[in-house]
Design a protein around this motif. Structure first.
Motif, mmCIF file in Angstrom:
data_model
loop_
_atom_site.group_PDB
_atom_site.id
_atom_site.type_symbol
_atom_site.label_atom_id
_atom_site.label_comp_id
_atom_site.label_asym_id
_atom_site.label_seq_id
_atom_site.Cartn_x
_atom_site.Cartn_y
_atom_site.Cartn_z
ATOM 1 N N ASP A 210 -3.004 -26.403 -9.837
ATOM 2 C CA ASP A 210 -4.734 -26.630 -9.686
ATOM 3 C C ASP A 210 -4.191 -25.781 -8.741
ATOM 4 N N LEU A 211 -3.567 -24.278 -8.635
ATOM 5 C CA LEU A 211 -3.101 -23.372 -7.931
ATOM 6 C C LEU A 211 -3.499 -22.264 -8.730
ATOM 7 N N ALA A 212 -4.585 -21.486 -8.327
ATOM 8 C CA ALA A 212 -4.510 -19.553 -8.625
ATOM 9 C C ALA A 212 -4.125 -19.067 -7.724
ATOM 10 N N VAL A 213 -2.959 -17.973 -7.973
ATOM 11 C CA VAL A 213 -2.384 -17.322 -7.331
ATOM 12 C C VAL A 213 -2.633 -16.134 -7.922
ATOM 13 N N LEU A 214 -3.981 -15.015 -6.598
ATOM 14 C CA LEU A 214 -4.333 -14.048 -7.288
ATOM 15 C C LEU A 214 -3.958 -13.190 -6.339
ATOM 16 N N ARG A 215 -2.368 -12.064 -6.971
ATOM 17 C CA ARG A 215 -2.543 -11.100 -6.092
ATOM 18 C C ARG A 215 -3.345 -9.839 -6.226
ATOM 19 N N PHE A 216 -3.032 -9.402 -5.192
ATOM 20 C CA PHE A 216 -3.724 -8.211 -4.875
ATOM 21 C C PHE A 216 -3.494 -6.652 -6.051
ATOM 22 N N ALA A 217 -1.756 -6.960 -6.031
ATOM 23 C CA ALA A 217 -1.635 -6.304 -6.995
ATOM 24 C C ALA A 217 -2.053 -5.654 -8.489
ATOM 25 N N ASP A 218 -2.077 -7.135 -8.802
ATOM 26 C CA ASP A 218 -2.894 -7.503 -10.348
ATOM 27 C C ASP A 218 -4.312 -6.663 -10.427
ATOM 28 N N TYR A 219 -4.512 -7.114 -9.197
ATOM 29 C CA TYR A 219 -5.690 -6.111 -9.162
ATOM 30 C C TYR A 219 -6.223 -4.907 -8.641
ATOM 31 N N GLY A 220 -5.533 -4.493 -8.507
ATOM 32 C CA GLY A 220 -6.021 -2.791 -8.424
ATOM 33 C C GLY A 220 -5.713 -2.212 -7.147
ATOM 34 N N CYS A 221 -4.675 -2.726 -6.330
ATOM 35 C CA CYS A 221 -4.345 -2.698 -5.227
ATOM 36 C C CYS A 221 -2.457 -1.878 -5.474
ATOM 37 N N ALA A 222 -2.873 -0.900 -5.247
ATOM 38 C CA ALA A 222 -1.280 -0.102 -5.050
ATOM 39 C C ALA A 222 -0.446 -0.391 -3.896
ATOM 40 N N ALA A 223 -0.045 -0.851 -2.727
ATOM 41 C CA ALA A 223 0.234 -0.997 -1.555
ATOM 42 C C ALA A 223 1.268 -1.260 -1.830
ATOM 43 N N TYR A 224 2.838 -1.496 -1.078
ATOM 44 C CA TYR A 224 3.986 -1.036 -1.113
ATOM 45 C C TYR A 224 3.746 -2.686 -0.366
ATOM 46 N N GLY A 225 4.824 -3.036 0.029
ATOM 47 C CA GLY A 225 5.378 -4.032 0.544
ATOM 48 C C GLY A 225 6.161 -3.952 2.034
ATOM 49 N N PHE A 226 7.408 -4.476 1.679
ATOM 50 C CA PHE A 226 8.856 -4.702 2.987
ATOM 51 C C PHE A 226 9.249 -3.181 2.979
ATOM 52 N N ALA A 227 10.035 -3.060 4.037
ATOM 53 C CA ALA A 227 10.543 -1.951 3.408
ATOM 54 C C ALA A 227 11.761 -1.950 5.366
ATOM 55 N N VAL A 228 12.384 -1.451 4.853
ATOM 56 C CA VAL A 228 13.322 -1.441 5.781
ATOM 57 C C VAL A 228 13.485 0.189 6.917
ATOM 58 N N ILE A 229 12.976 -0.234 7.857
ATOM 59 C CA ILE A 229 12.544 1.153 8.636
ATOM 60 C C ILE A 229 14.498 1.175 9.992
ATOM 61 N N VAL A 230 13.967 2.979 10.313
ATOM 62 C CA VAL A 230 15.338 3.091 11.309
ATOM 63 C C VAL A 230 14.815 3.897 13.180
ATOM 64 N N ASN A 231 15.337 3.505 13.914
ATOM 65 C CA ASN A 231 15.244 3.798 14.848
ATOM 66 C C ASN A 231 15.601 5.832 14.197
ATOM 67 N N PRO A 232 14.690 6.479 14.399
ATOM 68 C CA PRO A 232 14.814 8.093 14.342
ATOM 69 C C PRO A 232 16.087 8.654 14.839
ATOM 70 N N ASP A 233 16.386 8.221 16.692
ATOM 71 C CA ASP A 233 17.456 8.566 17.561
ATOM 72 C C ASP A 233 18.500 8.756 16.444
ATOM 73 N N PHE A 234 19.003 7.300 16.315
ATOM 74 C CA PHE A 234 19.690 6.444 15.445
ATOM 75 C C PHE A 234 19.775 7.289 14.386
ATOM 76 N N ALA A 235 19.045 7.263 13.627
ATOM 77 C CA ALA A 235 19.656 8.032 12.006
ATOM 78 C C ALA A 235 19.803 9.542 12.425
ATOM 79 N N ALA A 236 19.494 10.295 13.623
ATOM 80 C CA ALA A 236 20.058 11.623 13.439
ATOM 81 C C ALA A 236 21.538 11.531 13.792
ATOM 82 N N GLU A 237 21.565 9.873 14.924
ATOM 83 C CA GLU A 237 23.369 10.647 15.697
ATOM 84 C C GLU A 237 24.096 9.685 14.395
ATOM 85 N N GLN A 238 23.349 9.249 13.914
ATOM 86 C CA GLN A 238 24.645 7.844 12.832
ATOM 87 C C GLN A 238 23.751 7.697 11.409
#
Length: 258
Positions: A210-238
């Motif tokens: 009885d469920l219709a799961v209508l994913r945005f990605a299947d209807y033209g949404c090209a957005a990415y999902g989850f990503a890993v981010i990092v503190n810029p100072d830490f990235a520069a030092e390590q």
């Protein structure tokens, strides 16, 4: 990825409990490792399975990292923690990072790894209410949780698919009542994650067919999902620690799939 997230939902929670205990029991054994703080943007669910596996199976430790994870109340809070240096890394919605970076005074936080190459945003509806495809939302009632980031993309998705928003009865609700309201028939559809809301509704007794799961990605949404981010100072030092973190997370992803 949708099947992966569903299958590992309960297992991931159990593993998370085990990791929390291991962190407390073996803190002294990791003194030679670089301490890393990782923020999740929500309570633990199967979307974080690769990171949990990397923690529980020693993949981060093999890269010289002692990773301690914590949860936040959403991507904006997790991003703020990374910006302030309270956490070195976070797993967040990449679209929330884009909104954060659009501010003139924002910290130059970057994503270093995309965990979901497609957004999990979806409209989850009841077929018994006459919704089978996205265009069927015309004239129906759609509930959107106040904290749901998909709300920012929904107008563009509707425009792309020729849906007149004036014909959709939209209401803002709390995320806590999203699935209960749909299962009770108080609304025709809700926005949510494709892999999560459908499972929650099934657990509330709504038949899967009885469920219709209508994913945005299947209807033209090209957005990415989850990503890993990092503190810029830490990235520069390590920089090597950042590379090691990403390697361990990729290994955790592959191990989770296997």
């Amino acid at each position: 990825m949708r099947t992966l997230q569903t299958l590992f939902a309960c297992w991931c929670l159990a593993a998370w409990i085990g990791v929390a205990g291991a962190n407390a029991s073996h803190a002294g054994e990791t003194s030679h490792l670089l301490a890393i703080g990782l923020s999740f943007d929500r309570p633990i669910n199967a979307g974080e399975a690769p990171a949990v596996v990397a923690m529980s199976d020693g993949l981060f430790a093999s890269e010289g990292l002692a990773v301690t994870a914590s949860t936040t109340a959403g991507s904006p809070e997790a991003i703020a923690r990374v910006a302030s240096g309270a956490s070195e890394f976070a797993i967040v919605d990449l679209n929330a990072l884009i909104r954060f970076r659009s501010r003139q005074s924002s910290s130059p936080i970057k994503a270093v790894f995309v965990l979901f190459n497609k957004s999990p945003y979806a409209i989850v509806a009841r077929k018994s209410r006459g919704i089978h495809v996205l265009s069927d939302i015309d004239g129906k009632t759609l509930a959107i949780a106040a904290s749901d980031l998909s709300a920012w993309l929904w107008p563009a998705l509707a425009h792309r698919n020729g849906i007149n928003l004036a014909h959709v009865k939209q209401s803002t609700i709390s995320a806590a009542v999203r699935e209960p309201m749909l299962s009770a028939g108080q609304v025709d559809a809700v926005t949510g994650f494709s892999y999560q809301s459908a499972v929650n509704l099934r657990d509330r007794g709504v038949p899967a067919d009885d469920l219709a799961v209508l994913r945005f990605a299947d209807y033209g949404c090209a957005a990415y999902g989850f990503a890993v981010i990092v503190n810029p100072d830490f990235a520069a030092e390590q920089p090597d620690a950042v590379k090691g973190f990403v390697r361990a997370l990729i290994a955790g992803t592959n191990l989770t799939i296997r």
